[in-house]
Every structure is written in structure tokens, then in C-alpha cells.
Design an enzyme around this catalytic site. Structure first.
Site, PDB file in Angstrom:
ATOM      1  N   GLU B 123       0.855  -1.186   0.000  1.00 51.16           N
ATOM      2  CA  GLU B 123       0.000   0.000   0.000  1.00 51.16           C
ATOM      3  C   GLU B 123       0.893   1.238   0.000  1.00 51.16           C
ATOM      4  O   GLU B 123       2.090   1.127   0.276  1.00 51.16           O
ATOM      5  CB  GLU B 123      -0.885  -0.005   1.266  1.00 51.16           C
ATOM      6  CG  GLU B 123      -1.829  -1.189   1.312  1.00 51.16           C
ATOM      7  CD  GLU B 123      -2.753  -1.158   2.538  1.00 51.16           C
ATOM      8  OE1 GLU B 123      -2.764  -0.129   3.247  1.00 51.16           O
ATOM      9  OE2 GLU B 123      -3.422  -2.163   2.757  1.00 51.16           O
ATOM     10  N   PRO B 124       0.319   2.399  -0.264  1.00 51.09           N
ATOM     11  CA  PRO B 124       1.162   3.602  -0.319  1.00 51.09           C
ATOM     12  C   PRO B 124       1.993   3.799   0.956  1.00 51.09           C
ATOM     13  O   PRO B 124       3.149   4.200   0.895  1.00 51.09           O
ATOM     14  CB  PRO B 124       0.136   4.737  -0.487  1.00 51.09           C
ATOM     15  CG  PRO B 124      -1.029   4.081  -1.161  1.00 51.09           C
ATOM     16  CD  PRO B 124      -1.058   2.673  -0.660  1.00 51.09           C
ATOM     17  N   ALA B 126       2.636   1.335   3.141  1.00 53.84           N
ATOM     18  CA  ALA B 126       3.145   0.053   3.616  1.00 53.84           C
ATOM     19  C   ALA B 126       3.857  -0.674   2.484  1.00 53.84           C
ATOM     20  O   ALA B 126       3.256  -1.415   1.725  1.00 53.84           O
ATOM     21  CB  ALA B 126       2.003  -0.803   4.163  1.00 53.84           C
ATOM     22  N   ARG B 264      31.852  -9.809 -33.092  1.00 51.82           N
ATOM     23  CA  ARG B 264      32.155  -8.396 -33.343  1.00 51.82           C
ATOM     24  C   ARG B 264      33.660  -8.186 -33.552  1.00 51.82           C
ATOM     25  O   ARG B 264      34.462  -8.627 -32.731  1.00 51.82           O
ATOM     26  CB  ARG B 264      31.675  -7.583 -32.125  1.00 51.82           C
ATOM     27  CG  ARG B 264      32.120  -6.150 -32.089  1.00 51.82           C
ATOM     28  CD  ARG B 264      31.356  -5.296 -33.060  1.00 51.82           C
ATOM     29  NE  ARG B 264      31.668  -3.880 -32.883  1.00 51.82           N
ATOM     30  CZ  ARG B 264      31.364  -2.953 -33.777  1.00 51.82           C
ATOM     31  NH1 ARG B 264      30.753  -3.285 -34.907  1.00 51.82           N
ATOM     32  NH2 ARG B 264      31.652  -1.691 -33.559  1.00 51.82           N
ATOM     33  N   GLN B 275      41.966  -8.716 -23.884  1.00 54.20           N
ATOM     34  CA  GLN B 275      41.905  -9.134 -22.488  1.00 54.20           C
ATOM     35  C   GLN B 275      40.871  -8.329 -21.691  1.00 54.20           C
ATOM     36  O   GLN B 275      40.215  -8.863 -20.802  1.00 54.20           O
ATOM     37  CB  GLN B 275      43.286  -8.981 -21.851  1.00 54.20           C
ATOM     38  CG  GLN B 275      43.449  -9.856 -20.634  1.00 54.20           C
ATOM     39  CD  GLN B 275      44.859  -9.798 -20.087  1.00 54.20           C
ATOM     40  OE1 GLN B 275      45.432  -8.717 -19.958  1.00 54.20           O
ATOM     41  NE2 GLN B 275      45.406 -10.942 -19.771  1.00 54.20           N
ATOM     42  N   GLN B 332      28.182  -3.312 -21.568  1.00 53.86           N
ATOM     43  CA  GLN B 332      29.531  -2.802 -21.848  1.00 53.86           C
ATOM     44  C   GLN B 332      30.196  -3.594 -22.984  1.00 53.86           C
ATOM     45  O   GLN B 332      30.834  -3.018 -23.852  1.00 53.86           O
ATOM     46  CB  GLN B 332      30.373  -2.888 -20.567  1.00 53.86           C
ATOM     47  CG  GLN B 332      31.651  -2.059 -20.609  1.00 53.86           C
ATOM     48  CD  GLN B 332      31.362  -0.561 -20.664  1.00 53.86           C
ATOM     49  OE1 GLN B 332      30.297  -0.107 -20.245  1.00 53.86           O
ATOM     50  NE2 GLN B 332      32.296   0.194 -21.206  1.00 53.86           N
ATOM     51  N   GLU B 359      10.336  -8.379  -3.396  1.00 46.80           N
ATOM     52  CA  GLU B 359      10.523  -9.523  -2.483  1.00 46.80           C
ATOM     53  C   GLU B 359      11.491  -9.154  -1.348  1.00 46.80           C
ATOM     54  O   GLU B 359      12.292  -9.956  -0.904  1.00 46.80           O
ATOM     55  CB  GLU B 359      11.035 -10.733  -3.270  1.00 46.80           C
ATOM     56  CG  GLU B 359      10.604 -12.088  -2.706  1.00 46.80           C
ATOM     57  CD  GLU B 359       9.118 -12.357  -2.795  1.00 46.80           C
ATOM     58  OE1 GLU B 359       8.435 -11.762  -3.650  1.00 46.80           O
ATOM     59  OE2 GLU B 359       8.639 -13.151  -1.973  1.00 46.80           O
ATOM     60  N   GLY B 360      11.381  -7.918  -0.856  1.00 48.10           N
ATOM     61  CA  GLY B 360      12.272  -7.425   0.200  1.00 48.10           C
ATOM     62  C   GLY B 360      13.492  -6.776  -0.418  1.00 48.10           C
ATOM     63  O   GLY B 360      14.257  -7.441  -1.107  1.00 48.10           O
ATOM     64  N   GLN B 363      18.517  -3.999   0.924  1.00 47.21           N
ATOM     65  CA  GLN B 363      18.911  -3.444   2.221  1.00 47.21           C
ATOM     66  C   GLN B 363      18.274  -4.265   3.346  1.00 47.21           C
ATOM     67  O   GLN B 363      18.916  -4.588   4.335  1.00 47.21           O
ATOM     68  CB  GLN B 363      18.481  -1.972   2.316  1.00 47.21           C
ATOM     69  CG  GLN B 363      19.349  -1.006   1.510  1.00 47.21           C
ATOM     70  CD  GLN B 363      19.262  -1.244   0.009  1.00 47.21           C
ATOM     71  OE1 GLN B 363      18.186  -1.508  -0.541  1.00 47.21           O
ATOM     72  NE2 GLN B 363      20.395  -1.169  -0.660  1.00 47.21           N
TER      73      GLN B 363
END
Lengths: 253, 380
Positions: B123-124, B126, B264, B275, B332, B359-360, B363
Site C-alpha cells: 500500500e502507499p 506500507a 564483433r 583481455q 559494456q 521480495e524485500g 537493504q
């Protein structure tokens, strides 16, 4: 109708194979293996015949190293009812010659008594294209090779064959050996529930000594070489130059 | 080498389906932000939804490690499609564990994608802190009345059934929340507009609004007041799923980068001969493998009934960070092309970012890892 489907464990078609240093063959140690694609097509056809109510049982068989068990599990997950493994060697680099496989299959046919042997036209490793034909000869059965369509009716198979320059339709009485070509069908993906169910299907294991077939190699590999590297192309400046090169350099016109 | 014969078979069948059907479709799905029903129908036929649902309830009944293998492969094709598989896995796990016999009757519809589901938590006010939810379900006769709103809900624009976390007791904190099975076509349910996201753009995400939505007595999943607990009980598996999804995105990036580096040419030779490019590829490969092994370890712990919380957080956190860093490397390797829409690696880089967030957040994962360390000791 009972169908016997021989399946071979071969180098996966995505693998870039390497020739062994001594030139005796392709290095198979640690290489990803899967079911020969033509055998997959044959099995798919057998399973479809069962789904249509034309076949009552599909039995997958394989001869070779113990690891061919995995190939048979895949066959069971694709829809085979049971499987038979004939273990002929413990060395993954050993390969059976077509005649040896045909003899093993002929023995299995004696006990299993199938009405139809449906198999790949060839294995993608050695491209021999001989086992099906040899099996039919050993059994004294009719054969229909390179099948692109199979119809079963009144104890016979009407088979469309992919021959040079077109299609040929023949009728063979059952029992018979039919070998599958590329366009016979497109094999299904194995579903996850069927993988689970396959675990419970019977997989019988025999040793080559139980079968009593002589599998001594008759052929000798003289040399195995990598295909020649393709050299880079040449850019031409004009049509005239192209024609000149095709004529004098390539010698094709 | 960590997988048994059956898991290898599942990997194989999923891989060939992904290469033939999902991966070639990903670019257009991303561009069109389209819900790929036709692919989900095929996946349902193959049994790729509800992988852990036991056979007696109509699923294939596979373990968490098999689920991880499937998620990585699907995501290697397209992360949005893997995320749909993850969503169905969570919902079906909840139903299998906590649903009544009559509630479980919808499982076959969910697994066949005839019934699309949404897991409605955020929710906004939560997000990470779920205890802040304001959606309420109040007793009404023998049923409930649902009021409130949810945001950023996966499948909200298309779903038939929502599994909605709502507060049933204002004073009971985490023990005052319950999960309800809500018909999203019912009166009082309003759907917000579809969000336009940075990545995983075929996933349909939006808001849901509930105004006096009447729920029958059978709408409550499990026990009243156990919603938060139930949600937490499937978190470990959810994190393994997202970690696998992150690995799959990075693996697709590596495959694309290896192919490109080998074709390429600059300064007269393939860029794979430099390398500087080789080191990029090597770092991608080793970090992907490390993340995959963390996933396998976490999944195996769940399957053996061991305490898996720390492992699942480590896998999710490492895999998410890895996916962002290594898809950046893939861009890159492609140079300017990698920055252009239509090149796979450009999409992969965008698709990877959310794995550090949902999913969490990563952090939060670090907080969990530290908490577990300090509580239970440095050895896992």
C-alpha cells in the site's frame, strides 16, 4: 497393437564436438548427451498412435552404456509405457555398430513380439542409416524407411517416404520396421507432471550377456578428422569479375 | 552436478521450451507491455505453474530446488514470464498450506491460468514495512466487508482473484492481519491504471481499490489474525524464486555477451581476443555461478527442512546485486549497441534492477542476514 521404439543416447545436437587427439573418434567424456532427434520423432509418432487408440502399448528400448537410462526416462516421460535397457558397456566412448544393435533388437522382438518397430532413420552421431534396414532383414519383416507420414489400417502401414526428388507412398504388412524422417512430426515438450509420472513406470535392465548376442565390432575406424575450416569469401567488383571467377577459379560454370 | 536425474530432465524440457518460445518473444513483449496469454497457456500445458503443488492436488509436486531451476530458465527467456510463475507458486503454496478443501478447489484453474491471481500486500504507506497497511476487513454477519487500497500489484489489471492482506484487528499489530480471497470482478473493486515500468514490462502492474466489498465466510484464508505469519511463511521460497530469476537474467546477458564478443570485430580481430573484454566475461561467469550455487544451497535447505532464512536472504541479495552489475557488463561488451532498444542486453539491464527491490529490498536482506548472524552465530 504393440510398438517397440529403439532410442539411442547420442551427443546433444547443440554440442560442438571435438575429435580425440589420436583420431580414433569423437571425445565423449563430459559431453552433454540426449535422445537421438530422429528417435524422438519415432517415439512421438508411437505415442500419437497410442493416443489415437491405434496402439495399446509403447515400449522404448536402448542399448549401450548404463547412462542410457536417462534417455529411457525421457522416453517414459514422453509417453512410453515401459522401457528396456540392454547394457553393453561401461565406457561412454564405446559405440555399437548397426549390426550389433539390429541383432540385439531382433532378440528383444522375439520376446516382446511387437507389431511395429518404429525408429529413427539414423543416429546423428555416426549417421549410419542402417540399423532399421538390418533389423528388418534379420526378422524377415517388411520395411518402410524415411517416413514422413504413417497410417495404420487393417494390419498394414501406409507410409509416405521421403525419397530423392519427391515422395513415395508404400504399403507394408505388419509386423514391419518403419524408420522416421525429420518431417514425420514435431515432438512434444515433456511436461513436468509426466516427468514425475515417468519415475513410477517400469524400466527393466538387462546385461548383454543375458541376451547372448555377439557385438564384436566388424568395422575399424581408420581416422577421424575435423571438417576443413571454411575460408573467408572474396568480394568482387563487378558481374564480369564474378563470372570470370566462377569460370576460371571455382570451375563451376 | 547438484541436480538429480529428474531435476536435470525438468531443466532440459524447460530450457528447450524457453529457447524455442519465450526468448524469441521477449523483445516484442517488452516493447508492447503485453500480457502473454498464449505463452502462459502453453506453460500451463507443460505444468510450469504450481511446481510445488502435490500430485494429489493436481500439480507435479516438485521440491524447491526444482522450482529454482525452472525459475532461472524461464527468466533466462524473459523475467516477466518467470515472475508470473513465481506469483502462481506463492499463491498455490499458500492455498496448499492454509486453504480449506473448498478454497483449494480453485487450484486447477490457477495452475491452468484460466483464473489469474494477484497477491495484494503493498500500500502507499506500507511497502517494506507491511505492518503499516490500512486496508481493513470488518466483520459483517458471518462474512466481512473490505475497504482500502493496494498499489503496485502484479497482475492487478488482469487478475480474477486477489489474495488480499487486510487488518482485522487494529490493536493486535502483526497478529491483527488476515489474508482474504477476493473476487476482483465483485462490486466495489476498482482497478487503477496500468503502471509503465522501467523493466519486466510484460508484467501487468497496477493498483486496486476496495470500497465496501462484501466477502463471504469462505473468503478468509487460514485463521483470522495469521495473515502476516502466513505471508512470512512463504517468504523464503519467494526469495529463492527471485534469486533464481536474477540469475536467469544475468545468464542470458552472459550468453549474449559471449556470442557478440566472438563475432564483433574491431582493429581487425574479434573483441573476445582483447583481455579487457575477456575479463568482463570471466567476472560475469564466476559471479553468476556463485549466485546460482547460493540459490541451490538455499533451496536445498528449504527442501531438507532446515532453517533457510539466512541462506535465502543471502541468495536473493547477492543474486540481485550481481544481476544488475553483470548485465551492466553485458551492455559494456556490446558497446553502443547495448544501449539501443531491441538489443537483448539493453532490456536485461532494465529487467535486472527490480530484483534488488521486490521480495524485500536488498537493504532489508542485509538486515536479515545481520540479524540472523548476531542471533544465531557466525556459522550457518
Amino acid at each position: 497393437m504393440k510398438i517397440l521404439v529403439p532410442v539411442k543416447r547420442v551427443v546433444d545436437y547443440n554440442v560442438k564436438v571435438r575429435v580425440k587427439a589420436d583420431g580414433s573418434g569423437v571425445d565423449l567424456s563430459g559431453v552433454k548427451m540426449s535422445m537421438n532427434p530422429f528417435d524422438e520423432i519415432a517415439l512421438e509418432e508411437a505415442v500419437r498412435l497410442k493416443e489415437k487408440g491405434l496402439a495399446t502399448e509403447v515400449v522404448a528400448v536402448s542399448a549401450g552404456v548404463g547412462q542410457a537410462r536417462d534417455t529411457l526416462r525421457t522416453a517414459l516421460a514422453m509417453g512410453a509405457d515401459r522401457a528396456i535397457l540392454v547394457e553393453t558397456s561401461t565406457d561412454v566412448n564405446d559405440d555399437l555398430e548397426p549390426l550389433a544393435v539390429a541383432k540385439i533388437l531382433a532378440k528383444l522382438v522375439e520376446t516382446e513380439k511387437p507389431d511395429l518397430v518404429l525408429m529413427g532413420k539414423q543416429a546423428i552421431d555416426n549417421d549410419m542409416n542402417a540399423t532399421g534396414q538390418m533389423l528388418a532383414a534379420l526378422l524377415g519383416w517388411g520395411q518402410a524407411t524415411f517416413a514422413s507420414q504413417v497410417d495404420i489400417k487393417d494390419g498394414a502401414a501406409t507410409v509416405t517416404r521421403e525419397v530423392d526428388g519427391g515422395l513415395q507412398t508404400i504399403r507394408v504388412n505388419l509386423p514391419a520396421v518403419v524408420t522416421a524422417d525429420l518431417r514425420l512430426n514435431e515432438p512434444r515438450y515433456v511436461s513436468l507432471p509426466n516427468i514425475m509420472k515417468a519415475k513410477k513406470k517400469p524400466l527393466e535392465e538387462k546385461k548383454i550377456s543375458d541376451i547372448g548376442v555377439d557385438i564384436t565390432p566388424r568395422l575399424q575406424v581408420v581416422r577421424t578428422v575435423e571438417p576443413a575450416q571454411r575460408s573467408a569469401g572474396v568480394k568482387v567488383g563487378s558481374v564480369d569479375e564474378l563470372i570470370e571467377k566462377l569460370k576460371n577459379q571455382a570451375g563451376v560454370i | 552436478m547438484f541436480l538429480n536425474e529428474v531435476q536435470e530432465q525438468v531443466l532440459e524440457t524447460t530450457r528447450s521450451f524457453v529457447d524455442a518460445v519465450i526468448r524469441p518473444a521477449a523483445e516484442a513483449l517488452d516493447r508492447e507491455e503485453r500480457f502473454p496469454s498464449e505463452i502462459y497457456d502453453q506453460m500451463a500445458e507443460l505444468g510450469l505453474f504450481g511446481i510445488g503443488v502435490p500430485e494429489e492436488l493436481g500439480g507435479p509436486g516438485f521440491d524447491t530446488l526444482t522450482y529454482a531451476v525452472v525459475m532461472e530458465e524461464l527468466s533466462r527467456g524473459y523475467a516477466s514470464i518467470a515472475d508470473q510463475c513465481g506469483l502462481v507458486e506463492l499463491i498455490s503454496t499458500l492455498l496448499v498450506r492454509h486453504g480449506t478443501e473448498s478454497q483449494r478447489k480453485i487450484l486447477p484453474e490457477i495452475l491452468s491460468m484460466r483464473r489469474k491471481v494477484a497477491y495484494c500486500i503493498t500500500e502507499p504507506e506500507a511497502g517494506t514495512d507491511v505492518s503499516g497497511i490500512r486496508t481493513t476487513a470488518e466483520r459483517d454477519g458471518n462474512g466481512w466487508v473490505l475497504n482500502g487500497g493496494k498499489i503496485w500489484i502484479h497482475n492487478a489489471p488482469v487478475a480474477d482473484t486477489g489474495f488480499v492482506l487486510a487488518r482485522t484487528n487494529k490493536d493486535a499489530g502483526n497478529r491483527g492481519m488476515s489474508i482474504f480471497i477476493v473476487d476482483l470482478h465483485a462490486q466495489g473493486v476498482d482497478r487503477g491504471p496500468k503502471e509503465h515500468k522501467m523493466g519486466q514490462r510484460a508484467s501487468q502492474v497496477g493498483g486496486l481499490d476496495f470500497q465496501d466489498v462484501r466477502l463471504g465466510p469462505d473468503a478468509l484464508l487460514g485463521e483470522e489474525g495469521r495473515g502476516f505469519h502466513m505471508m512470512m511463511s512463504v517468504l523464503d521460497k519467494g526469495r529463492v524464486g527471485i534469486a533464481s530469476l536474477a540469475v536467469g537474467i544475468a545468464q542470458a546477458g552472459l550468453e549474449a555477451a559471449v556470442d557478440y564478443a566472438g563475432t564483433r570485430k574491431q582493429f581487425g580481430k574479434h573483441i573476445s581476443e582483447f583481455q579487457g573484454v575477456q575479463w568482463l566475461l570471466a567476472d560475469m561467469a564466476k559471479d553468476i555461478e556463485a549466485a546460482r550455487l547460493l540459490v541451490y544451497s538455499a533451496a536445498s535447505k528449504i527442501d531438507r527442512g532446515l532453517d533457510a532464512t539466512r541462506s535465502c536472504s543471502m541468495a536473493k541479495c547477492f543474486a540481485g546485486d550481481m544481476a544488475v552489475a553483470r548485465t551492466a557488463d553485458a551492455v559494456q561488451v556490446f558497446g553502443g549497441s547495448g544501449y539501443i532498444r531491441g538489443f537483448e542486453v539493453e532490456r536485461l539491464y532494465r529487467d535486472a534492477k527490480i530484483t534488488q527491490i521486490y521480495e524485500g529490498t536488498n537493504q532489508i536482506q542485509r538486515m536479515i542476514i545481520a540479524r540472523e548472524l548476531l542471533r544465531k552465530g557466525a556459522r550457518s
